[in-house]
Design a protein around this motif. Sequence first.
Motif, mmCIF file in Angstrom:
data_model
loop_
_atom_site.group_PDB
_atom_site.id
_atom_site.type_symbol
_atom_site.label_atom_id
_atom_site.label_comp_id
_atom_site.label_asym_id
_atom_site.label_seq_id
_atom_site.Cartn_x
_atom_site.Cartn_y
_atom_site.Cartn_z
ATOM 1 N N LYS A 114 0.807 -1.216 0.000
ATOM 2 C CA LYS A 114 0.000 0.000 0.000
ATOM 3 C C LYS A 114 0.847 1.277 0.000
ATOM 4 C CE LYS A 114 -4.046 2.009 2.373
ATOM 5 N NZ LYS A 114 -3.521 3.324 2.739
ATOM 6 N N PRO A 115 1.912 1.387 0.822
ATOM 7 C CA PRO A 115 2.725 2.609 0.771
ATOM 8 C C PRO A 115 3.323 2.857 -0.611
ATOM 9 C CG PRO A 115 3.219 1.347 2.755
ATOM 10 C CD PRO A 115 2.377 0.470 1.884
ATOM 11 N N GLN A 116 3.708 1.778 -1.282
ATOM 12 C CA GLN A 116 4.297 1.912 -2.618
ATOM 13 C C GLN A 116 3.234 2.322 -3.635
ATOM 14 O OE1 GLN A 116 7.498 1.481 -2.991
ATOM 15 N NE2 GLN A 116 7.802 1.426 -5.219
ATOM 16 N N VAL A 117 2.072 1.718 -3.530
ATOM 17 C CA VAL A 117 0.982 2.050 -4.448
ATOM 18 C C VAL A 117 0.565 3.501 -4.265
ATOM 19 C CG1 VAL A 117 -1.414 1.567 -5.068
ATOM 20 C CG2 VAL A 117 0.131 -0.325 -4.556
ATOM 21 N N ASP A 118 0.371 3.915 -3.011
ATOM 22 C CA ASP A 118 -0.056 5.281 -2.733
ATOM 23 C C ASP A 118 1.044 6.300 -3.020
ATOM 24 O OD1 ASP A 118 -2.462 4.272 -1.917
ATOM 25 O OD2 ASP A 118 -2.122 4.547 0.225
ATOM 26 N N GLY A 119 2.294 5.844 -2.937
ATOM 27 C CA GLY A 119 3.414 6.760 -3.126
ATOM 28 C C GLY A 119 3.729 7.057 -4.573
ATOM 29 N N LYS A 120 4.424 6.149 -5.257
ATOM 30 C CA LYS A 120 4.838 6.448 -6.624
ATOM 31 C C LYS A 120 4.109 5.646 -7.684
ATOM 32 C CE LYS A 120 8.636 3.244 -7.661
ATOM 33 N NZ LYS A 120 8.009 2.737 -8.890
ATOM 34 N N ASP A 121 3.581 4.450 -7.329
ATOM 35 C CA ASP A 121 3.051 3.573 -8.369
ATOM 36 C C ASP A 121 1.684 4.026 -8.880
ATOM 37 O OD1 ASP A 121 5.344 2.133 -8.023
ATOM 38 O OD2 ASP A 121 4.407 0.511 -6.878
ATOM 39 N N LYS A 122 0.732 4.204 -7.962
ATOM 40 C CA LYS A 122 -0.593 4.734 -8.283
ATOM 41 C C LYS A 122 -1.371 3.897 -9.292
ATOM 42 C CE LYS A 122 0.430 9.556 -7.138
ATOM 43 N NZ LYS A 122 1.721 9.293 -6.474
ATOM 44 N N GLY A 123 -1.055 2.602 -9.358
ATOM 45 C CA GLY A 123 -1.814 1.704 -10.224
ATOM 46 C C GLY A 123 -3.031 1.170 -9.490
ATOM 47 N N LEU A 124 -4.185 1.184 -10.121
ATOM 48 C CA LEU A 124 -5.421 0.737 -9.484
ATOM 49 C C LEU A 124 -5.327 -0.730 -9.079
ATOM 50 C CD1 LEU A 124 -8.368 1.218 -8.691
ATOM 51 C CD2 LEU A 124 -9.013 0.670 -11.056
ATOM 52 N N VAL A 125 -5.654 -1.020 -7.822
ATOM 53 C CA VAL A 125 -5.659 -2.382 -7.289
ATOM 54 C C VAL A 125 -7.060 -2.694 -6.776
ATOM 55 C CG1 VAL A 125 -4.684 -3.985 -5.604
ATOM 56 C CG2 VAL A 125 -3.227 -2.194 -6.595
ATOM 57 N N LEU A 126 -7.669 -3.764 -7.279
ATOM 58 C CA LEU A 126 -8.956 -4.232 -6.781
ATOM 59 C C LEU A 126 -8.706 -5.545 -6.059
ATOM 60 C CD1 LEU A 126 -11.262 -3.461 -9.847
ATOM 61 C CD2 LEU A 126 -10.770 -2.038 -7.846
ATOM 62 N N PRO A 127 -8.461 -5.485 -4.746
ATOM 63 C CA PRO A 127 -8.056 -6.685 -4.013
ATOM 64 C C PRO A 127 -9.196 -7.669 -3.785
ATOM 65 C CG PRO A 127 -8.347 -4.871 -2.503
ATOM 66 C CD PRO A 127 -8.538 -4.308 -3.877
ATOM 67 N N GLN A 128 -8.877 -8.958 -3.783
ATOM 68 C CA GLN A 128 -9.808 -9.960 -3.283
ATOM 69 C C GLN A 128 -9.509 -10.075 -1.793
ATOM 70 O OE1 GLN A 128 -12.327 -11.575 -4.991
ATOM 71 N NE2 GLN A 128 -11.830 -10.103 -6.576
ATOM 72 N N ALA A 129 -9.764 -8.999 -1.101
ATOM 73 C CA ALA A 129 -9.495 -8.858 0.325
ATOM 74 C C ALA A 129 -10.358 -7.721 0.816
ATOM 75 C CB ALA A 129 -8.009 -8.561 0.561
ATOM 76 N N TRP A 130 -10.833 -7.838 2.053
ATOM 77 C CA TRP A 130 -11.818 -6.884 2.530
ATOM 78 C C TRP A 130 -11.454 -6.302 3.897
ATOM 79 C CZ3 TRP A 130 -12.592 -11.125 -0.406
ATOM 80 C CH2 TRP A 130 -13.322 -10.962 -1.598
ATOM 81 N N SER A 131 -10.160 -6.203 4.179
ATOM 82 C CA SER A 131 -9.731 -5.643 5.451
ATOM 83 C C SER A 131 -9.926 -4.121 5.445
ATOM 84 C CB SER A 131 -8.257 -5.960 5.709
ATOM 85 O OG SER A 131 -7.802 -5.284 6.862
ATOM 86 N N ALA A 132 -10.406 -3.583 6.563
ATOM 87 C CA ALA A 132 -10.608 -2.139 6.679
ATOM 88 C C ALA A 132 -9.286 -1.377 6.626
ATOM 89 C CB ALA A 132 -11.348 -1.821 7.977
ATOM 90 N N SER A 133 -8.169 -2.069 6.850
ATOM 91 C CA SER A 133 -6.869 -1.408 6.785
ATOM 92 C C SER A 133 -6.542 -0.936 5.374
ATOM 93 C CB SER A 133 -5.762 -2.360 7.266
ATOM 94 O OG SER A 133 -5.611 -3.452 6.373
ATOM 95 N N LEU A 134 -7.274 -1.465 4.387
ATOM 96 C CA LEU A 134 -7.022 -1.092 3.001
ATOM 97 C C LEU A 134 -7.812 0.142 2.579
ATOM 98 C CD1 LEU A 134 -7.102 -4.661 1.396
ATOM 99 C CD2 LEU A 134 -5.140 -3.399 2.284
ATOM 100 N N LEU A 135 -8.715 0.615 3.442
ATOM 101 C CA LEU A 135 -9.500 1.798 3.116
ATOM 102 C C LEU A 135 -8.634 3.057 3.180
ATOM 103 C CD1 LEU A 135 -12.769 1.076 5.143
ATOM 104 C CD2 LEU A 135 -12.384 0.724 2.694
ATOM 105 N N GLY A 136 -9.074 4.097 2.479
ATOM 106 C CA GLY A 136 -8.384 5.374 2.522
ATOM 107 C C GLY A 136 -7.511 5.654 1.322
ATOM 108 N N SER A 137 -7.229 4.631 0.521
ATOM 109 C CA SER A 137 -6.404 4.818 -0.661
ATOM 110 C C SER A 137 -7.277 5.043 -1.891
ATOM 111 C CB SER A 137 -5.518 3.588 -0.896
ATOM 112 O OG SER A 137 -4.898 3.650 -2.180
#
Length: 421
Positions: free
Chosen positions: A136-159
């Motif tokens: 997540k830090p890498q995605v939010d930082g420089k990568d910015k590629g859309l990720v649709l996870p097969q995961a539903w943890s609330a820790s993934l919210l906010g991005s």
Amino acid sequence: MTHRRQAVRGLAAALAALVALTAAGCSSKAKTDDGKQTGAGGVKTGEGVTDKTIALGALTDMTGVYATLGKSVTQAQQLYVKQVNAAGGICGRQLELTVRDHGYDPQKALAAYTELEPKVVGYTQFIGSPFVAAVKPQVDGKDKGLVLPQAWSASLLGSPYIRVLGATYDVETINAVDFLLKEKGLKSGDKLGHVYFEGDYGENALKGSKYAAEKAGLTVVEQKIKPTDNDMSAQVSALKQAGVKAVVISAGPRQAASLVGVAAATGLKIPVVGNNSAFAPQLLGTQAGPALEKMYWFASPSLPIGADTPTAKKLVADYQAAYPGDSLDNGIVAGWTAASVFGEALKKACTEKDLTREGVDKALLTMKAHDAGFGMTHDLGDPKAPSSRQSVIIQPDKSVPGGMRTVRQPFVADAAKSYTP
């Protein structure tokens, strides 16, 4: 638990150390002021997009704890890509889906993400909450590629780039406990067992059960397990001794089958309800099958594959034609839903003539009422919120296509309405 945290921290640190990769070779495309390229039809493009193709990635588990789910999700998405391409593609380009199996192993997941990151516009799936959280830090930082996870943890919210499709595990668990209270006799003063995986998935679900328990006057009896724990005999014994009146399980299909089978065999015949990833129809063919049909239910972010909707019926027919002999399960629904969301974002980005990662991300934010045809409408406009708070309660039933029947239509528990994930 310490080992898992160290592994996750290691993943995050390794990803943070990755250097930006630059495109090599010459290109006949014109550069725009922001460094992106203008391709065919005047459409701005970036990583993973050429004049002829749009490259997507799938980071899945086809050999680990979620192998059954991973196979179904992946095949459904491959089917989606095939059908879209047969109809002419998106924005005059053919979709390409590159699949990598990480086997639910942290290091393999990191390696697969690192390999595909410079080559794709985004990911139609990424199985494993801990692994998605690590990148997540890498995605939010420089990568910015859309990720649709097969995961539903609330820790993934906010991005704005990692988008949870459906209720998060905590909200889903609150809905599941509401089902036990409203329809399975659980009442104030009772003890509620909760068997859960260590890590983001199980611990997020536990927050939901504790919140629901506090609201309803229940006491939660915890049983933490590892993904490698397949025999639930010790957990059943502990729950039986504690006198629980119902159980929530936030684990994998194997663990759910063992829990229910052992409970039935030892006389602990109480209702068990699981999270959406804690069931696979193939379990109905095991020794635990009869007990699952009598004692087990699970919460889902969509209607089951055997639902009586036009989309479900067509998907079943198309999937069976493409993969004859393979079982039907809700992984197909999850995979198809994510692929359709990504596809719709690409179409909207094309309309805006911007197929860069940033363009696709912006397009997704405009999707505030996406209907994938399985009973739920997804609002993708707020990165801080799950796309839905609704759950469907499903019961295993081998007489129904896909081995699952709906016993409670989409709903949101009162406690879930007031809860902040």
